[in-house]
Design a protein around this motif. Structure first.
Motif, PDB file in Angstrom:
ATOM      1  N   LEU A 250      69.046  14.122  64.981  1.00  0.00           N
ATOM      2  CA  LEU A 250      68.738  13.052  66.126  1.00  0.00           C
ATOM      3  C   LEU A 250      67.919  13.887  67.262  1.00  0.00           C
ATOM      4  O   LEU A 250      68.203  15.266  67.651  1.00  0.00           O
ATOM      5  CB  LEU A 250      69.977  12.754  66.796  1.00  0.00           C
ATOM      6  CG  LEU A 250      71.159  11.898  66.195  1.00  0.00           C
ATOM      7  CD1 LEU A 250      72.175  11.518  66.768  1.00  0.00           C
ATOM      8  CD2 LEU A 250      70.440  10.832  65.429  1.00  0.00           C
ATOM      9  N   THR A 251      66.830  13.162  67.609  1.00  0.00           N
ATOM     10  CA  THR A 251      65.918  14.075  68.412  1.00  0.00           C
ATOM     11  C   THR A 251      65.591  13.261  69.821  1.00  0.00           C
ATOM     12  O   THR A 251      65.579  11.894  69.682  1.00  0.00           O
ATOM     13  CB  THR A 251      64.358  14.484  67.865  1.00  0.00           C
ATOM     14  OG1 THR A 251      63.669  15.204  68.639  1.00  0.00           O
ATOM     15  CG2 THR A 251      63.887  13.261  67.389  1.00  0.00           C
ATOM     16  N   SER A 252      64.648  13.783  70.622  1.00  0.00           N
ATOM     17  CA  SER A 252      64.214  13.033  71.793  1.00  0.00           C
ATOM     18  C   SER A 252      63.862  14.213  72.776  1.00  0.00           C
ATOM     19  O   SER A 252      64.107  15.214  72.587  1.00  0.00           O
ATOM     20  CB  SER A 252      65.264  11.898  72.499  1.00  0.00           C
ATOM     21  OG  SER A 252      66.054  12.634  73.248  1.00  0.00           O
ATOM     22  N   GLU A 253      63.429  13.672  74.045  1.00  0.00           N
ATOM     23  CA  GLU A 253      62.827  14.750  74.977  1.00  0.00           C
ATOM     24  C   GLU A 253      64.213  15.144  75.767  1.00  0.00           C
ATOM     25  O   GLU A 253      64.404  16.356  76.190  1.00  0.00           O
ATOM     26  CB  GLU A 253      62.001  14.232  75.962  1.00  0.00           C
ATOM     27  CG  GLU A 253      60.728  14.061  75.678  1.00  0.00           C
ATOM     28  CD  GLU A 253      60.491  13.204  74.331  1.00  0.00           C
ATOM     29  OE1 GLU A 253      60.156  13.560  73.274  1.00  0.00           O
ATOM     30  OE2 GLU A 253      60.784  12.095  74.426  1.00  0.00           O
ATOM     31  N   ASP A 254      65.452  14.600  75.702  1.00  0.00           N
ATOM     32  CA  ASP A 254      66.633  14.777  76.111  1.00  0.00           C
ATOM     33  C   ASP A 254      67.553  13.749  75.666  1.00  0.00           C
ATOM     34  O   ASP A 254      67.934  12.656  76.025  1.00  0.00           O
ATOM     35  CB  ASP A 254      66.742  14.619  77.727  1.00  0.00           C
ATOM     36  CG  ASP A 254      68.137  15.211  78.416  1.00  0.00           C
ATOM     37  OD1 ASP A 254      69.051  15.489  77.584  1.00  0.00           O
ATOM     38  OD2 ASP A 254      67.942  15.355  79.620  1.00  0.00           O
ATOM     39  N   THR A 255      68.670  14.453  74.571  1.00  0.00           N
ATOM     40  CA  THR A 255      69.317  13.288  74.010  1.00  0.00           C
ATOM     41  C   THR A 255      70.602  12.804  74.970  1.00  0.00           C
ATOM     42  O   THR A 255      71.039  11.851  74.735  1.00  0.00           O
ATOM     43  CB  THR A 255      70.013  13.823  72.688  1.00  0.00           C
ATOM     44  OG1 THR A 255      70.729  15.213  72.998  1.00  0.00           O
ATOM     45  CG2 THR A 255      68.917  14.405  71.742  1.00  0.00           C
ATOM     46  N   GLY A 256      70.885  13.649  75.966  1.00  0.00           N
ATOM     47  CA  GLY A 256      71.875  13.510  76.614  1.00  0.00           C
ATOM     48  C   GLY A 256      71.641  12.274  77.513  1.00  0.00           C
ATOM     49  O   GLY A 256      72.578  11.589  78.003  1.00  0.00           O
ATOM     50  N   THR A 257      70.552  11.883  77.826  1.00  0.00           N
ATOM     51  CA  THR A 257      70.102  10.791  78.696  1.00  0.00           C
ATOM     52  C   THR A 257      70.346   9.457  77.823  1.00  0.00           C
ATOM     53  O   THR A 257      70.212   8.459  78.617  1.00  0.00           O
ATOM     54  CB  THR A 257      68.685  10.997  79.218  1.00  0.00           C
ATOM     55  OG1 THR A 257      67.906  10.985  78.124  1.00  0.00           O
ATOM     56  CG2 THR A 257      68.830  12.310  80.191  1.00  0.00           C
ATOM     57  N   TYR A 258      70.541   9.697  76.639  1.00  0.00           N
ATOM     58  CA  TYR A 258      70.402   8.299  75.737  1.00  0.00           C
ATOM     59  C   TYR A 258      71.447   7.289  76.393  1.00  0.00           C
ATOM     60  O   TYR A 258      72.496   7.483  76.599  1.00  0.00           O
ATOM     61  CB  TYR A 258      70.777   8.694  74.267  1.00  0.00           C
ATOM     62  CG  TYR A 258      71.038   7.342  73.617  1.00  0.00           C
ATOM     63  CD1 TYR A 258      69.867   6.736  73.087  1.00  0.00           C
ATOM     64  CD2 TYR A 258      72.251   6.795  73.218  1.00  0.00           C
ATOM     65  CE1 TYR A 258      69.924   5.358  72.412  1.00  0.00           C
ATOM     66  CE2 TYR A 258      72.441   5.337  72.953  1.00  0.00           C
ATOM     67  CZ  TYR A 258      71.183   4.872  72.198  1.00  0.00           C
ATOM     68  OH  TYR A 258      71.331   3.640  71.567  1.00  0.00           O
ATOM     69  N   GLY A 259      70.711   6.104  76.413  1.00  0.00           N
ATOM     70  CA  GLY A 259      71.743   4.883  76.591  1.00  0.00           C
ATOM     71  C   GLY A 259      71.770   4.528  78.421  1.00  0.00           C
ATOM     72  O   GLY A 259      72.351   3.472  78.470  1.00  0.00           O
ATOM     73  N   ARG A 260      71.448   5.380  79.007  1.00  0.00           N
ATOM     74  CA  ARG A 260      71.406   5.217  80.541  1.00  0.00           C
ATOM     75  C   ARG A 260      70.799   3.733  80.983  1.00  0.00           C
ATOM     76  O   ARG A 260      71.052   3.525  82.052  1.00  0.00           O
ATOM     77  CB  ARG A 260      71.154   6.410  81.312  1.00  0.00           C
ATOM     78  CG  ARG A 260      72.327   7.437  81.180  1.00  0.00           C
ATOM     79  CD  ARG A 260      71.749   8.994  81.774  1.00  0.00           C
ATOM     80  NE  ARG A 260      72.796   9.972  81.676  1.00  0.00           N
ATOM     81  CZ  ARG A 260      73.614  10.061  82.691  1.00  0.00           C
ATOM     82  NH1 ARG A 260      73.499   9.465  83.927  1.00  0.00           N
ATOM     83  NH2 ARG A 260      74.616  11.076  82.410  1.00  0.00           N
ATOM     84  N   ASP A 261      69.647   3.768  80.093  1.00  0.00           N
ATOM     85  CA  ASP A 261      68.765   2.353  80.809  1.00  0.00           C
ATOM     86  C   ASP A 261      69.075   1.181  80.276  1.00  0.00           C
ATOM     87  O   ASP A 261      68.600   0.149  80.228  1.00  0.00           O
ATOM     88  CB  ASP A 261      67.300   2.937  80.361  1.00  0.00           C
ATOM     89  CG  ASP A 261      67.263   3.293  78.786  1.00  0.00           C
ATOM     90  OD1 ASP A 261      68.027   3.705  78.204  1.00  0.00           O
ATOM     91  OD2 ASP A 261      66.255   3.061  78.341  1.00  0.00           O
TER      92      ASP A 261
END
Length: 536
Positions: A250-261
């Protein structure tokens, strides 16, 4: 003519239109040759072949990628679409008709390599399409002039871009995808894909981030946070496993922020993914910044301890100084970082934490750097990514007073030497571990596997191991990896060991059961001795 700003010794080098000519000035001096300036001729570059019509399957495409796993995933999607349309993908750049170059803007060296590759392609008469964070964040850069561009959220249009470029046209698709005026994750996760490694699926769970780090240019390209719906990610994972993948990243610029939007969270997504991971397969969670993981520590510790999830997390700290972190606008303190690491390691004792350090950030003092050294000495991270500060154009940090280059190099060298001074794996020699084999090593002499803690283990190159979970005994260790010797009949050996360890650790409470197990082991040993005696 005397200019007020000129030093006395420099006056003779200032010539006005009424002064003597250079030839007259040096006429009385010996051993001086005056050459007239020659106008530098512009190098003639070979022009790519222009095609009036495109017949899919007759052109070859070379794809090169720089940067993070998110970029790698984007390249795999673009390669998948081109292959599905009929284009041939090749690793021979000089044999290709068109080069697709997917760039990274995090570091100056990566951008320099990208620029050099463009120049090399032009000199060899190649059609060039540029993708990734460099054209997305700075499309007006001079070295990109006249090139076709595809933005980070427009990779689903790569076939159009390639087709038009081969016809001699220049096209640019750089807009951000939005629905109802709100940013969405990016290109569809259901696009066809050609994986660099057929055993590893990389899924970008979100794009962009919530930070405003003063040194980072990636935000200019990837923008604000846009998360993919959980059901799309789950469906993509299922499809990948059906296609023979055994490892999910799983990748992204920051996985910890996933789903906040979109009203969900990273742990909620991870629990759903765990349910669809087949036996013998593993999942790796990508990089997360400290501020967005603190509230999920309890759930994250349970997930990272799950047998189908690597006990590994990449948490960049960047500096051991709170003042520097404030100047970077990292939105956390060193205590926050240590809280995350200490909590997770208390729940999962052998958990691997990887981190990043930037040496020579503009406001970093010697005392600040000493704080960084103390932090690294405290944790002795097995994976430590050390970077010199590079001012990225357009970022606030680029306008700050710089630390002298020699000082930056000195600090980088000191931290690098410290990192090389300790051996993180020597104590594991002799251990029996289960490892998942997924890659070929750089020297082409071993397969690369990873244990539960995502530590690299090299194993012999036997085809039956690739894509499988095997048991190995660790026989050697280096700074960055271990070497494992496969155990034949490995399923029996660990079982016997676990029974004995359960008895010794008093985890089997019944005395009767302990006695039965001991008697059974004794009978098995006697039977083996008798069998050997009979066949002699």
């Amino acid at each position: 003519m005397i200019l007020p700003c000129a030093d006395v010794e420099d006056i003779e080098d200032i010539i006005s239109s009424h002064d003597v000519t250079p030839k007259q000035r040096f006429a009385a001096k010996k051993n001086i040759t005056v050459r007239s300036k020659r106008k530098k001729q512009k190098e003639e570059l070979p022009q790519p072949t222009i095609l009036s019509s495109i017949i899919p399957g007759t052109q070859k495409i070379y794809v090169k990628t720089w940067g993070c796993t998110h970029n790698s995933s984007d390249s795999e999607y673009m390669a998948g679409q081109l292959a599905a349309y009929g284009y041939h993908l090749t690793n021979d750049k000089l044999d290709a008709d068109l080069w697709l170059l997917n760039s990274c803007t995090v570091k100056t060296p990566a951008e320099d390599h990208f620029r050099n590759e463009i120049e090399y392609g032009k000199k060899n008469g190649k059609h060039i399409v540029v993708a990734g964070c460099v054209p997305q964040g700075a499309p007006k850069s001079l070295f990109l002039k006249g090139l076709s561009m595809v933005g980070v959220q427009q990779i689903d249009r790569i076939v159009e871009v390639v087709e038009e470029t081969l016809k001699g046209n220049t096209v640019k698709f750089l807009s951000q995808k939005k629905e109802h005026g709100k940013k969405v994750g990016g290109a569809s996760l259901s696009l066809p894909k050609v994986r660099r490694n057929p055993l590893i699926e990389i899924i970008a769970i979100n794009t962009g981030c919530l930070n405003q780090c003063t040194y980072c240019k990636t935000k200019h390209a990837r923008g604000e946070l846009g998360s993919y719906p959980p059901e799309e990610i789950i469906e993509r994972a299922k499809q990948a496993f059906e296609e023979g993948v055994c490892e999910l990243w799983l990748t992204s610029e920051d996985t910890g922020t996933y789903g906040r939007d979109i009203g969900t969270s990273l742990p909620e997504l991870l629990w759903k993914l765990v349910e669809v991971i087949p036996d013998g397969c593993m999942m790796r969670v990508g990089m997360t910044n400290p501020p967005y993981i603190i509230e999920h520590l309890e759930e994250m510790s349970k997930i990272l301890d799950h047998p189908k999830v690597y006990s590994f997390l990449h948490i960049p700290v960047q500096s051991g100084s709170d003042q520097v972190l404030s100047d970077m606008k990292r939105e956390y303190t060193c205590k926050d970082f240590e809280l995350v690491v200490n909590f997770l390691q208390s729940k999962i004792p052998n958990l691997t934490i990887a981190t990043d350090i930037i040496c020579g950030f503009p406001t970093e003092t010697e005392n600040d750097f000493e704080e960084t050294m103390k932090l690294c000495n405290k944790y002795k991270f097995p994976s430590l990514f050390i970077n010199q500060f590079f001012p990225r154009p357009g970022t606030p940090a680029a306008r700050m007073p710089k630390v002298p280059p020699q000082q930056v190099k000195k600090r980088t060298k000191r931290l690098s030497e410290f990192f090389q001074s300790y051996q993180p794996y020597n104590h594991k020699i002799g251990e029996t571990q289960k490892v998942l084999v997924t890659e070929i090593s750089h020297d082409k002499l071993h397969y690369v596997a990873h244990n539960k803690f995502y530590e690299q283990v090299l194993v012999p190159m036997k085809e039956e191991y690739l894509g499988k979970m095997i048991s190995v005994k660790i026989v050697r260790a280096t700074k960055h990896s271990m070497e494992g010797e496969p155990i034949s009949g490995g399923s029996c050996f660990p079982q016997r060991v676990s029974l004995i360890s359960l008895i010794s650790d008093n985890k089997i409470s019944s005395d009767t059961m302990k006695l039965k197990i001991i008697i059974g082991i004794c009978f098995a040993l006697i039977a083996r001795i008798l069998w050997k005696f009979l066949i002699m």
